[in-house]
Write an enzyme that holds these catalytic residues in place. Structure first.
Site, mmCIF file in Angstrom:
data_model
loop_
_atom_site.group_PDB
_atom_site.id
_atom_site.type_symbol
_atom_site.label_atom_id
_atom_site.label_comp_id
_atom_site.label_asym_id
_atom_site.label_seq_id
_atom_site.Cartn_x
_atom_site.Cartn_y
_atom_site.Cartn_z
ATOM 1 N N SER A 29 26.451 12.270 13.866
ATOM 2 C CA SER A 29 26.681 11.170 12.932
ATOM 3 C C SER A 29 25.376 10.521 12.487
ATOM 4 N N MET A 30 25.269 10.272 11.208
ATOM 5 C CA MET A 30 24.130 9.519 10.675
ATOM 6 C C MET A 30 24.599 8.615 9.551
ATOM 7 N N TYR A 170 26.370 -1.489 20.508
ATOM 8 C CA TYR A 170 27.538 -1.813 19.701
ATOM 9 C C TYR A 170 28.650 -2.350 20.616
ATOM 10 N N CYS A 341 10.152 12.788 11.958
ATOM 11 C CA CYS A 341 9.257 11.728 11.471
ATOM 12 C C CYS A 341 10.004 10.423 11.198
ATOM 13 N N CYS A 357 15.507 13.102 3.278
ATOM 14 C CA CYS A 357 14.713 13.812 4.276
ATOM 15 C C CYS A 357 13.337 14.121 3.710
ATOM 16 N N ASP A 407 -5.782 27.927 -2.707
ATOM 17 C CA ASP A 407 -6.341 26.843 -1.886
ATOM 18 C C ASP A 407 -7.748 27.211 -1.452
ATOM 19 N N TRP A 583 6.533 0.755 16.141
ATOM 20 C CA TRP A 583 6.435 0.070 17.433
ATOM 21 C C TRP A 583 6.026 1.053 18.547
ATOM 22 N N ASP A 662 2.428 9.578 0.927
ATOM 23 C CA ASP A 662 2.773 10.282 2.154
ATOM 24 C C ASP A 662 3.435 11.590 1.763
HETATM 25 P P1 FAD Z 1 -3.236 17.545 0.514
HETATM 26 O O1 FAD Z 1 -2.450 17.693 1.723
HETATM 27 O O2 FAD Z 1 -4.477 16.748 0.567
HETATM 28 O O3 FAD Z 1 -3.589 19.019 -0.004
HETATM 29 C C1 FAD Z 1 -4.488 19.258 -1.052
HETATM 30 C C2 FAD Z 1 -4.964 20.716 -0.956
HETATM 31 O O4 FAD Z 1 -5.674 21.038 -2.146
HETATM 32 C C3 FAD Z 1 -5.917 20.968 0.197
HETATM 33 O O5 FAD Z 1 -5.445 22.044 0.981
HETATM 34 C C4 FAD Z 1 -7.239 21.332 -0.479
HETATM 35 O O6 FAD Z 1 -7.956 22.341 0.233
HETATM 36 C C5 FAD Z 1 -6.736 21.895 -1.800
HETATM 37 N N1 FAD Z 1 -7.712 21.836 -2.908
HETATM 38 C C6 FAD Z 1 -8.329 20.737 -3.423
HETATM 39 N N2 FAD Z 1 -9.068 21.081 -4.491
HETATM 40 C C7 FAD Z 1 -8.922 22.425 -4.661
HETATM 41 C C8 FAD Z 1 -9.413 23.361 -5.594
HETATM 42 N N3 FAD Z 1 -10.196 23.014 -6.613
HETATM 43 N N4 FAD Z 1 -9.075 24.665 -5.453
HETATM 44 C C9 FAD Z 1 -8.257 25.063 -4.447
HETATM 45 N N5 FAD Z 1 -7.753 24.199 -3.535
HETATM 46 C C10 FAD Z 1 -8.076 22.898 -3.654
HETATM 47 N N6 FAD Z 1 2.112 11.925 5.846
HETATM 48 C C11 FAD Z 1 3.341 11.654 6.211
HETATM 49 O O7 FAD Z 1 4.225 11.594 5.350
HETATM 50 N N7 FAD Z 1 3.669 11.470 7.521
HETATM 51 C C12 FAD Z 1 2.750 11.555 8.488
HETATM 52 O O8 FAD Z 1 3.081 11.361 9.667
HETATM 53 C C13 FAD Z 1 1.433 11.847 8.140
HETATM 54 N N8 FAD Z 1 0.477 11.952 9.086
HETATM 55 C C14 FAD Z 1 -0.780 12.238 8.704
HETATM 56 C C15 FAD Z 1 -1.750 12.334 9.690
HETATM 57 C C16 FAD Z 1 -3.050 12.642 9.346
HETATM 58 C C17 FAD Z 1 -4.085 12.736 10.430
HETATM 59 C C18 FAD Z 1 -3.389 12.855 7.983
HETATM 60 C C19 FAD Z 1 -4.810 13.191 7.592
HETATM 61 C C20 FAD Z 1 -2.434 12.736 6.999
HETATM 62 C C21 FAD Z 1 -1.127 12.429 7.353
HETATM 63 N N9 FAD Z 1 -0.128 12.279 6.408
HETATM 64 C C22 FAD Z 1 1.149 12.025 6.779
HETATM 65 C C23 FAD Z 1 -0.430 12.320 4.969
HETATM 66 C C24 FAD Z 1 0.007 13.652 4.323
HETATM 67 O O9 FAD Z 1 -0.570 14.715 5.029
HETATM 68 C C25 FAD Z 1 -0.397 13.642 2.865
HETATM 69 O O10 FAD Z 1 0.305 12.622 2.208
HETATM 70 C C26 FAD Z 1 -0.064 14.960 2.198
HETATM 71 O O11 FAD Z 1 -0.740 16.008 2.843
HETATM 72 C C27 FAD Z 1 -0.478 14.943 0.723
HETATM 73 O O12 FAD Z 1 -0.151 16.177 0.189
HETATM 74 P P2 FAD Z 1 -0.905 16.790 -1.068
HETATM 75 O O13 FAD Z 1 -0.299 18.138 -1.237
HETATM 76 O O14 FAD Z 1 -0.848 15.865 -2.204
HETATM 77 O O15 FAD Z 1 -2.426 16.897 -0.688
HETATM 78 P P1 NAP Z 2 -3.490 3.530 4.354
HETATM 79 O O1 NAP Z 2 -2.211 3.451 5.058
HETATM 80 O O2 NAP Z 2 -3.565 3.098 2.928
HETATM 81 O O3 NAP Z 2 -4.526 2.708 5.223
HETATM 82 C C1 NAP Z 2 -5.850 2.553 4.832
HETATM 83 C C2 NAP Z 2 -6.527 1.469 5.657
HETATM 84 O O4 NAP Z 2 -7.841 1.292 5.181
HETATM 85 C C3 NAP Z 2 -5.839 0.140 5.616
HETATM 86 O O5 NAP Z 2 -5.879 -0.421 6.938
HETATM 87 C C4 NAP Z 2 -6.693 -0.704 4.669
HETATM 88 O O6 NAP Z 2 -6.465 -1.987 5.149
HETATM 89 C C5 NAP Z 2 -8.082 -0.087 4.859
HETATM 90 N N1 NAP Z 2 -8.925 -0.074 3.663
HETATM 91 C C6 NAP Z 2 -8.579 0.164 2.372
HETATM 92 N N2 NAP Z 2 -9.642 0.110 1.563
HETATM 93 C C7 NAP Z 2 -10.706 -0.163 2.353
HETATM 94 C C8 NAP Z 2 -12.100 -0.374 2.100
HETATM 95 N N3 NAP Z 2 -12.614 -0.288 0.879
HETATM 96 N N4 NAP Z 2 -12.897 -0.650 3.143
HETATM 97 C C9 NAP Z 2 -12.407 -0.742 4.396
HETATM 98 N N5 NAP Z 2 -11.095 -0.568 4.692
HETATM 99 C C10 NAP Z 2 -10.257 -0.291 3.674
HETATM 100 O O7 NAP Z 2 -4.045 5.012 4.357
HETATM 101 P P2 NAP Z 2 -4.270 6.082 5.511
HETATM 102 O O8 NAP Z 2 -4.271 5.520 6.869
HETATM 103 O O9 NAP Z 2 -5.493 6.807 5.047
HETATM 104 O O10 NAP Z 2 -3.052 7.040 5.380
HETATM 105 C C11 NAP Z 2 -2.828 7.778 4.178
HETATM 106 C C12 NAP Z 2 -1.356 7.990 3.991
HETATM 107 O O11 NAP Z 2 -0.913 8.937 4.941
HETATM 108 C C13 NAP Z 2 -0.603 6.707 4.226
HETATM 109 O O12 NAP Z 2 -0.162 6.175 3.008
HETATM 110 C C14 NAP Z 2 0.515 7.095 5.124
HETATM 111 O O13 NAP Z 2 1.762 6.929 4.476
HETATM 112 C C15 NAP Z 2 0.320 8.554 5.448
HETATM 113 N N6 NAP Z 2 0.367 8.643 6.901
HETATM 114 C C16 NAP Z 2 1.531 8.365 7.513
HETATM 115 C C17 NAP Z 2 1.604 8.433 8.876
HETATM 116 C C18 NAP Z 2 2.902 8.151 9.579
HETATM 117 O O14 NAP Z 2 2.930 8.172 10.796
HETATM 118 N N7 NAP Z 2 3.985 7.910 8.890
HETATM 119 C C19 NAP Z 2 0.501 8.751 9.614
HETATM 120 C C20 NAP Z 2 -0.698 9.018 8.962
HETATM 121 C C21 NAP Z 2 -0.746 8.935 7.602
HETATM 122 P P3 NAP Z 2 -7.342 -3.290 4.831
HETATM 123 O O15 NAP Z 2 -7.544 -3.223 3.353
HETATM 124 O O16 NAP Z 2 -6.549 -4.461 5.278
HETATM 125 O O17 NAP Z 2 -8.563 -3.133 5.654
HETATM 126 FE FE1 SF4 Z 3 13.837 14.905 10.170
HETATM 127 FE FE2 SF4 Z 3 13.792 14.678 7.559
HETATM 128 FE FE3 SF4 Z 3 14.414 12.549 9.039
HETATM 129 FE FE4 SF4 Z 3 11.900 13.466 9.002
HETATM 130 S S1 SF4 Z 3 13.023 12.591 7.296
HETATM 131 S S2 SF4 Z 3 13.139 12.898 10.807
HETATM 132 S S3 SF4 Z 3 12.226 15.665 8.815
HETATM 133 S S4 SF4 Z 3 15.571 14.436 8.873
#
Ligand code: FAD
Ligand code: NAP
Ligand code: SF4
Length: 677
Positions: A29-30, A170, A341, A357, A407, A583, A662
């Site tokens: 259930s969800m 509940y 996630c 999702c 890529d 949290w 994200d």
């Molecule tokens: P990217 O993932 O940045 O991919 C871009 C790709 O383009 C790269 O592979 C790069 O090599 C390629 N590229 C760039 N220029 C060129 C070129 N000219 N030719 C060929 N290839 C090229 N998001 C979540 O929703 N949940 C999370 O829990 C989460 N955790 C994260 C944890 C970490 C540590 C990080 C770093 C990110 C996390 N994110 C998370 C963010 C998420 O990964 C990004 O939002 C997502 O990857 C963005 O997707 P994108 O396809 O736009 O870009």
């Molecule tokens: P983010 O969530 O936008 O956080 C960036 C941080 O940098 C903020 O704390 C911001 O807060 C600070 N910042 C912004 N501009 C700055 C500046 N000029 N100088 C210094 N600090 C600055 O981005 P992110 O952590 O890079 O993550 C990228 C995306 O990946 C996020 O949007 C997130 O959704 C996704 N992600 C999600 C998860 C997850 O668990 N769901 C995990 C990792 C990443 P202040 O401006 O207050 O300092």
């Molecule tokens: Fe699973 Fe999709 Fe929910 Fe993430 S959003 S926990 S992948 S069902």
């Protein structure tokens, strides 16, 4: 077709006496939010029908209240309301006549969003909006009658059964523990008295629906409350609900207000199954286990170990409606796996948004996210194999386009290759396995180690280019940002630069928290090791003390590092993290001694460390390393170059908009564009 031999137990039917379940996997259930929409029932019908066609044995709907005081929203208590559900039960039974659909009756008790909410005693929940009204004898009688009536209406609406939730904080569960049941009449006091209400609900419901109707009781198998139920009490309750007429008992873990993660990605797969197995030894009815069982091999192992008769998969059915059929056919490498996630499901539910999702934006949008007519096949270049580029490439190839995916890196995945290195995010690899398989299956031309430029793409004769080039990490404009102590997060995660013992993390978004987790981590990842998880969160599955929680000091293995996470805005860092998982990250890092500070103005980085003002006070963070996690900027240079050459191009993912990007948004945007291409 015979089921694949890897899953003999999963595909063994279960005879319930009056009916048979065709396999051992059910959709748990969800709450989706569809039930509250004007066009919700037709959408719900297609949402469930898709899962029925996908091979699941039984579906349990989202929770529906038996009366107004049990929820404040969608309820089922009248024939008119039952008539609305007909479209759902008919859709499932015509999609797959042998699939059972069961309505979950959820009386939220003190968690119902109405001031009319009720409970055994007027005890407000830590997470409840209202103090509940204490039930008097007539009130208790009314609730019992309403459960029975709701089940009768469900039967009239064509459901094959009902599930009654007796856990999570509940109504039924609040009778079970002294914390919320302070009564001195026959409904409170001894455990015998405290369990009287849930048992009576089952007895009355069975009497109302007759014998040939599935009746599932969701038991609080481990409530994670200090002074919660003991293991013996759980068994006593299980035996009593069996005697009262339950067909199946389903185990549920935790109350919503408890502070132990039970479904987040940091929880090991099938972590709680052994608790179900222990109860199963004491009852004769089949038992369902659940939580973090996201792939068929995990389900098979749980069944083989004797932990359960049935396995509930809830979120995995959002992620892939065809999961069961893919397992049956031995195509498990094509399963789009739930990565736990919570970003598009529970985070949405708890913020009043429609569930979907992250890896499958079609979930709950089955009737809306559809192709706009047949595609006229074109030669498409997708640049960037991160989540956005991958999702577009797969969807476009499925629509018949010829797709070349470029890529610059040596592997697909983009930033997911960084995310999967963070302890607790190992599941992110599954998404990349899924995409790799689909690239192969759909004949997408993959060009890795290839940095695409405008000249190359024009020369290759592509009709259009989809620019999914992602992001560039933001480099704050700060004296000393190029000092050797300053390390960009990508270098920190990939281990390309040494990280000192004293560390300041500049930026408190998701990446700042993930980096803190990575650099303070030691020993096995708790997400991959159940004993480590139990130690970290103070849970004892084996001895099952009251609530299952030990209440002892946490034993967390951690790296020998002093870490502080900083942000410029006022207030405690971590507010932007996911509603249902934030949290867990904050608590876990605090237990590792990580400090968190808001209201910071950065001044400079030099040999002494990071100089800043904290709430206006000059402060030196005398650290060895400053890891820069200051957000991101879109990487659009390729798009601009293509535009200059007049080449038709589209921007998706981080390349389009980096702020608050994200993977959920990246994948959804890519899917929508592909369906329109
Ligand atoms: P990217 O993932 O940045 O991919 C871009 C790709 O383009 C790269 O592979 C790069 O090599 C390629 N590229 C760039 N220029 C060129 C070129 N000219 N030719 C060929 N290839 C090229 N998001 C979540 O929703 N949940 C999370 O829990 C989460 N955790 C994260 C944890 C970490 C540590 C990080 C770093 C990110 C996390 N994110 C998370 C963010 C998420 O990964 C990004 O939002 C997502 O990857 C963005 O997707 P994108 O396809 O736009 O870009
Ligand atoms: P983010 O969530 O936008 O956080 C960036 C941080 O940098 C903020 O704390 C911001 O807060 C600070 N910042 C912004 N501009 C700055 C500046 N000029 N100088 C210094 N600090 C600055 O981005 P992110 O952590 O890079 O993550 C990228 C995306 O990946 C996020 O949007 C997130 O959704 C996704 N992600 C999600 C998860 C997850 O668990 N769901 C995990 C990792 C990443 P202040 O401006 O207050 O300092
Ligand atoms: Fe699973 Fe999709 Fe929910 Fe993430 S959003 S926990 S992948 S069902």
């Amino acid at each position: 077709m015979a089921p694949h031999p890897r899953y003999p137990r999963v595909f063994t039917p279960l005879d319930l006496g009056f009916t048979t379940l065709k396999n051992r996997i059910l959709m748990g259930s969800m709450h989706t939010g569809l039930e509250d929409l004007a066009d919700g029932f037709p959408r719900m019908a297609e949402y469930f029908a898709a899962r029925a066609r996908g091979g699941v044995g039984m579906i349990i709907t989202g929770g529906i209240a038996p009366n107004h005081e049990g929820g404040g929203g969608a309820k089922l208590s009248t024939p008119e309301e039952a008539a609305q559900h007909r479209i759902v039960t008919d859709a499932v039974h015509s999609a797959a006549p042998e699939v059972k659909i069961v309505l979950q009756i959820l009386h939220a008790g003190p968690l119902a969003g109405t001031p009319d909410c009720v409970a055994p005693s007027a005890v407000r929940s830590r997470i409840g909006r209202h103090t509940p009204n204490e039930l008097d004898a007539a009130g208790i009688e009314k609730q019992l009658a309403d459960f029975a009536n709701c089940a009768s209406q469900a039967k009239a609406a064509g459901y094959d059964g009902v599930e009654i939730i007796g856990s999570a904080g509940y109504l039924l569960s609040t009778f079970l523990v002294e914390k919320t049941n302070r009564r001195e009449d026959e409904w409170g006091g001894s455990f015998e008295n405290r369990m009287r209400f849930p048992v009576e609900v089952i007895r009355r419901t069975r009497a109302a629906v007759g014998d040939d109707f599935i009746l599932i009781f969701r038991i609080p198998a481990m409530d994670m409350l200090e002074d919660g139920m003991s293991g013996d009490e759980v068994i006593q309750l299980a035996q009593a609900v069996e005697a009262a007429g339950a067909t199946i008992i389903s185990t549920h873990f935790t109350w919503h207000e408890a502070q132990v993660p039970t479904i987040a990605t940091m929880v090991p797969r099938a972590a709680f199954a052994e608790v179900t197995g222990r109860i199963r030894k004491h009852v004769n009815v089949p038992m369902i286990t659940s939580n973090r069982i996201n792939m068929p091999d995990v389900a098979e192992q749980v069944l083989a170990a004797g932990h359960a008769d049935l396995v509930s998969m809830a979120r995995p059915m959002l992620a892939d409606a065809d999961l069961v059929n893919k397992a049956r056919d031995g195509r498990e490498d094509e399963i789009n796996t739930c990565i736990a996630c919570n970003q598009a499901c529970l985070d949405h539910t708890f913020t009043g948004r429609l569930t979907s999702c992250l890896v499958n934006p079609r979930a709950c949008h089955e009737t809306l996210l559809v192709a706009k007519g047949p595609a006229s096949p074109r030669n498409l270049a997708v640049v960037g194999a991160g989540p956005a580029g991958l999702a577009f490439a797969v969807e476009a190839a499925q629509r018949g386009h010829r797709v070349t995916l470029y890529d610059a890196a040596s592997e697909i995945g983009g930033q997911f290759n960084l995310a999967k290195r963070v302890p607790g995010k190992e599941e992110f690899s599954e998404t990349l396995r899924y995409f790799a398989r689909m690239i192969d299956k759909l004949g997408i031309t993959l060009k890795l180690n290839t940095r695409a430029d405008a000249d190359m793409l024009v020369a290759a004769g592509h009709d259009e280019v989809i620019v999914a080039t992602g992001i560039r990490p933001r480099v704050p404009d700060l004296p000393g940002i190029d000092h050797p102590k300053a390390v960009p997060y990508i270098d920190a995660i990939l281990g390309r630069r040494p990280i000192g013992r004293k560390v300041a993390i500049m930026g408190a978004g998701g990446i700042g928290f993930d980096v803190a987790t990575l650099i303070t981590h030691a020993g096995p990842s708790a997400a991959l090791d159940i004993p480590t998880f139990c130690r970290e969160w103070g849970v004892d599955f084996a001895a099952h003390p009251r609530g299952g929680v030990t209440g002892v000091e946490m034993h967390i293995e951690k790296a020998d590092r002093e870490v502080v996470i900083l942000q410029r805005r006022d207030g405690a860092p971590g507010k932007t993290l996911g509603r249902t998982t934030g949290w867990t990250h904050r608590l876990s890092l605090m237990r590792r001694g990580v400090k968190m500070l808001g209201g910071v103005t950065y001044l400079k980085i030099d040999d002494e460390g990071l100089h800043a003002l904290v709430n206006g006070e000059p402060t030196l963070f005398a650290v060895d390393t400053v890891i820069i996690c200051a957000g991101q900027e879109p990487e659009r240079s390729l798009y601009d170059a293509l535009a200059a050459k007049g080449m038709k191009a589209h921007l998706i993912g981080g390349a389009d908009e980096a702020a608050e990007l994200d993977a959920k948004r990246a994948i959804a945007q890519a899917t929508e564009l592909a369906l329109a291409s």
